[in-house]
Motif scaffolding. Sequence first.
Motif, PDB file in Angstrom:
ATOM      1  N   LEU A   1     -49.451 -23.515  78.640  1.00 36.03           N
ATOM      2  CA  LEU A   1     -48.974 -24.276  78.305  1.00 36.03           C
ATOM      3  C   LEU A   1     -48.633 -24.514  79.755  1.00 36.03           C
ATOM      4  N   ILE A   2     -48.367 -25.806  80.027  1.00 36.85           N
ATOM      5  CA  ILE A   2     -48.048 -25.898  81.775  1.00 36.85           C
ATOM      6  C   ILE A   2     -47.265 -27.552  81.527  1.00 36.85           C
ATOM      7  N   HIS A   3     -45.496 -27.066  82.912  1.00 31.84           N
ATOM      8  CA  HIS A   3     -44.852 -28.195  83.105  1.00 31.84           C
ATOM      9  C   HIS A   3     -44.702 -28.843  84.490  1.00 31.84           C
ATOM     10  N   ASN A   4     -44.840 -30.588  84.755  1.00 33.29           N
ATOM     11  CA  ASN A   4     -44.784 -30.594  86.161  1.00 33.29           C
ATOM     12  C   ASN A   4     -45.351 -30.006  87.170  1.00 33.29           C
ATOM     13  N   ILE A   5     -46.148 -30.150  86.485  1.00 35.30           N
ATOM     14  CA  ILE A   5     -47.850 -30.574  87.573  1.00 35.30           C
ATOM     15  C   ILE A   5     -48.575 -31.536  87.231  1.00 35.30           C
ATOM     16  N   PRO A   6     -48.600 -32.404  87.768  1.00 31.52           N
ATOM     17  CA  PRO A   6     -49.636 -33.608  87.344  1.00 31.52           C
ATOM     18  C   PRO A   6     -50.804 -33.455  87.371  1.00 31.52           C
ATOM     19  N   GLU A   7     -51.611 -33.630  86.768  1.00 27.04           N
ATOM     20  CA  GLU A   7     -53.607 -33.458  85.753  1.00 27.04           C
ATOM     21  C   GLU A   7     -54.145 -32.895  87.081  1.00 27.04           C
ATOM     22  N   ALA A   8     -54.456 -34.007  87.866  1.00 26.43           N
ATOM     23  CA  ALA A   8     -55.537 -33.958  89.344  1.00 26.43           C
ATOM     24  C   ALA A   8     -54.662 -33.101  90.390  1.00 26.43           C
ATOM     25  N   VAL A   9     -53.529 -32.942  90.354  1.00 30.76           N
ATOM     26  CA  VAL A   9     -52.743 -31.791  91.378  1.00 30.76           C
ATOM     27  C   VAL A   9     -53.299 -30.393  90.390  1.00 30.76           C
ATOM     28  N   LEU A  10     -53.486 -30.365  89.858  1.00 29.57           N
ATOM     29  CA  LEU A  10     -53.862 -29.214  88.581  1.00 29.57           C
ATOM     30  C   LEU A  10     -55.293 -28.546  88.765  1.00 29.57           C
TER      31      LEU A  10
ATOM     32  N   VAL B   1     -63.426 -25.434  79.611  1.00 33.69           N
ATOM     33  CA  VAL B   1     -61.616 -24.877  80.195  1.00 33.69           C
ATOM     34  C   VAL B   1     -62.082 -26.690  80.131  1.00 33.69           C
ATOM     35  N   ALA B   2     -60.760 -27.226  79.301  1.00 30.55           N
ATOM     36  CA  ALA B   2     -59.895 -28.491  78.780  1.00 30.55           C
ATOM     37  C   ALA B   2     -59.033 -28.519  79.115  1.00 30.55           C
ATOM     38  N   TYR B   3     -58.896 -30.190  79.856  1.00 34.35           N
ATOM     39  CA  TYR B   3     -57.695 -29.983  81.313  1.00 34.35           C
ATOM     40  C   TYR B   3     -56.940 -31.282  79.645  1.00 34.35           C
ATOM     41  N   LEU B   4     -55.525 -31.193  78.831  1.00 36.31           N
ATOM     42  CA  LEU B   4     -54.940 -31.911  77.063  1.00 36.31           C
ATOM     43  C   LEU B   4     -53.887 -32.214  77.691  1.00 36.31           C
ATOM     44  N   PRO B   5     -53.783 -33.405  78.905  1.00 37.11           N
ATOM     45  CA  PRO B   5     -52.413 -33.637  79.173  1.00 37.11           C
ATOM     46  C   PRO B   5     -51.538 -34.727  78.418  1.00 37.11           C
ATOM     47  N   SER B   6     -49.944 -34.508  78.621  1.00 39.64           N
ATOM     48  CA  SER B   6     -49.291 -35.990  77.940  1.00 39.64           C
ATOM     49  C   SER B   6     -48.550 -35.616  78.705  1.00 39.64           C
ATOM     50  N   PRO B   7     -46.936 -36.514  78.419  1.00 38.90           N
ATOM     51  CA  PRO B   7     -45.789 -36.745  79.655  1.00 38.90           C
ATOM     52  C   PRO B   7     -45.359 -35.548  80.257  1.00 38.90           C
ATOM     53  N   GLY B   8     -45.728 -35.124  81.230  1.00 37.09           N
ATOM     54  CA  GLY B   8     -44.652 -34.237  82.025  1.00 37.09           C
ATOM     55  C   GLY B   8     -45.042 -32.134  81.697  1.00 37.09           C
ATOM     56  N   LYS B   9     -46.671 -33.271  81.061  1.00 38.23           N
ATOM     57  CA  LYS B   9     -47.045 -31.340  80.805  1.00 38.23           C
ATOM     58  C   LYS B   9     -48.217 -31.438  80.662  1.00 38.23           C
TER      59      LYS B   9
ATOM     60  N   PRO C   1     -51.220 -16.319  88.807  1.00 36.67           N
ATOM     61  CA  PRO C   1     -50.685 -15.841  90.053  1.00 36.67           C
ATOM     62  C   PRO C   1     -50.668 -17.402  90.945  1.00 36.67           C
ATOM     63  N   ILE C   2     -51.495 -18.353  90.386  1.00 31.53           N
ATOM     64  CA  ILE C   2     -52.300 -19.120  91.104  1.00 31.53           C
ATOM     65  C   ILE C   2     -51.106 -20.728  90.175  1.00 31.53           C
ATOM     66  N   ILE C   3     -50.520 -20.747  89.026  1.00 31.04           N
ATOM     67  CA  ILE C   3     -49.586 -21.750  88.500  1.00 31.04           C
ATOM     68  C   ILE C   3     -47.908 -20.736  88.771  1.00 31.04           C
ATOM     69  N   GLY C   4     -47.739 -20.119  88.551  1.00 37.11           N
ATOM     70  CA  GLY C   4     -46.640 -18.679  88.610  1.00 37.11           C
ATOM     71  C   GLY C   4     -45.962 -19.774  87.283  1.00 37.11           C
ATOM     72  N   ASP C   5     -44.550 -19.517  88.357  1.00 35.75           N
ATOM     73  CA  ASP C   5     -43.356 -19.887  86.335  1.00 35.75           C
ATOM     74  C   ASP C   5     -44.053 -21.557  85.768  1.00 35.75           C
ATOM     75  N   ASN C   6     -44.808 -22.478  86.404  1.00 37.10           N
ATOM     76  CA  ASN C   6     -45.326 -23.456  86.140  1.00 37.10           C
ATOM     77  C   ASN C   6     -45.801 -23.163  84.424  1.00 37.10           C
ATOM     78  N   ILE C   7     -46.188 -21.845  83.844  1.00 36.55           N
ATOM     79  CA  ILE C   7     -46.556 -21.694  82.586  1.00 36.55           C
ATOM     80  C   ILE C   7     -45.315 -21.652  82.277  1.00 36.55           C
TER      81      ILE C   7
ATOM     82  N   ILE D   1     -37.683 -26.912  78.422  1.00 33.91           N
ATOM     83  CA  ILE D   1     -38.601 -26.193  79.158  1.00 33.91           C
ATOM     84  C   ILE D   1     -37.549 -25.035  80.234  1.00 33.91           C
ATOM     85  N   ARG D   2     -36.460 -25.583  80.991  1.00 37.16           N
ATOM     86  CA  ARG D   2     -35.953 -25.051  81.661  1.00 37.16           C
ATOM     87  C   ARG D   2     -34.676 -23.920  80.883  1.00 37.16           C
TER      88      ARG D   2
END
Length: 415
Positions: A183-192, A209-217, A245-251, A404-405
Amino acid sequence: MQVDIITIGDELLIGQVIDTNSAWMGQELNKEGFYVNRITSVSDDHEEILSVLRETTERSKIVLITGGLGPTRDDITKNTLCEFFNTKLVHNEQVLADVKTFLSGRVKNLNQLNQDQALVPESATVIRNPVGTAPILWFSYNGGVVVSMPGVPTEMQHAMHHEILPRLRKSFDTGFVEHKTILIHNIPEAVLAEMLSGWEDAVPKFIKVAYLPSPGKIRLRLSARGNDQQLLKSAIQNSVEALKPIIGDNIYAEEDQAIGEVIINLLKQQHKTVSLAESCSGGLMAHLITAVPGASEVFKGSLVAYSNEIKNRVLGVNKADLDQYGAVSRQVVEQMAKGAVDVFKTDFAVATSGIAGPSGGSKDKPVGTVWIAWASAHKVVSDCFQLGQMRDRVIMRTADTGLIRLKKLIENNDL
């Protein structure tokens, strides 16, 4: 092993009823290693049902059907199945006895429609339904099966758990399936996706690998199928470790859990409690927490302080600060959070105040401006966010961001 799911009913196609059956079945089948190839919703139309049956039985060894087994005229699934399998309806005494037992105390005399529930296709294996009147029908064909179940979710789920899944496990070899969801927060899908381009190239080819986006996560799901379960687990875990190491605290979680469940589990582990003071999120944070069983162990309560009067009178926000800085400000939201700690006597509190829109914004504070504060008895921190211009998304992102914060602040001992 490939599965096709068919849901039958005009009500599904006109949006009167949401098809929850196929989603639930997909989850349960996946756990058992079955692969759902396609889900088809079809109207209560004889020719349409026949057409879908021809298509699905040609490509899948397992076809699961829900709907159209009731006693009314629009329930035509049994008759259509009889035509498809070149059989006829026959009376089944056991089914009639089950119908009488199920309706005992509610219906004095069975009418003809109730009695007709005991008519079943002669070539089908009849599976009893203890939680409804319509029997489950199991057809064998060319090394495969077609199973017809009631459309009522509770009846379908009971049949799947107690009869269908055990029978499918005995009849078909599924291999193994392994999933891991990050679960990843605060990275847009295209950026991720751009960030993970090199990582995806290194992921073994048998992992999807599948990207399952919803608002903000975003839920990032890794899936692998094969005959060596330990190999699948090891390969997925190695890929996850390379991802961190790539995503870091956004997980914010490594399991497919709702954020409310994540917060509750963390607070239980630390024997801490939380309360909320919500303005623009309107109680959504409280809902996300209380939707999880066991929330009462760590959640003391929430105040939806929508008006300045309540912020001042109940939470103790200084009226002069409300007048000078406005409700959507660092000064006010921090006092709201501290006020919640005091009112509810909790270890932590989260407060929100913002402009969800579509109106109410200004040049200095446009729609989507949200202040969130996190407090303990000893410390308060806050931050300002711009969460877009769509009201529903602003509210959802506010609630998710607040929780999340909170998780990260607690884990890092920053409160």
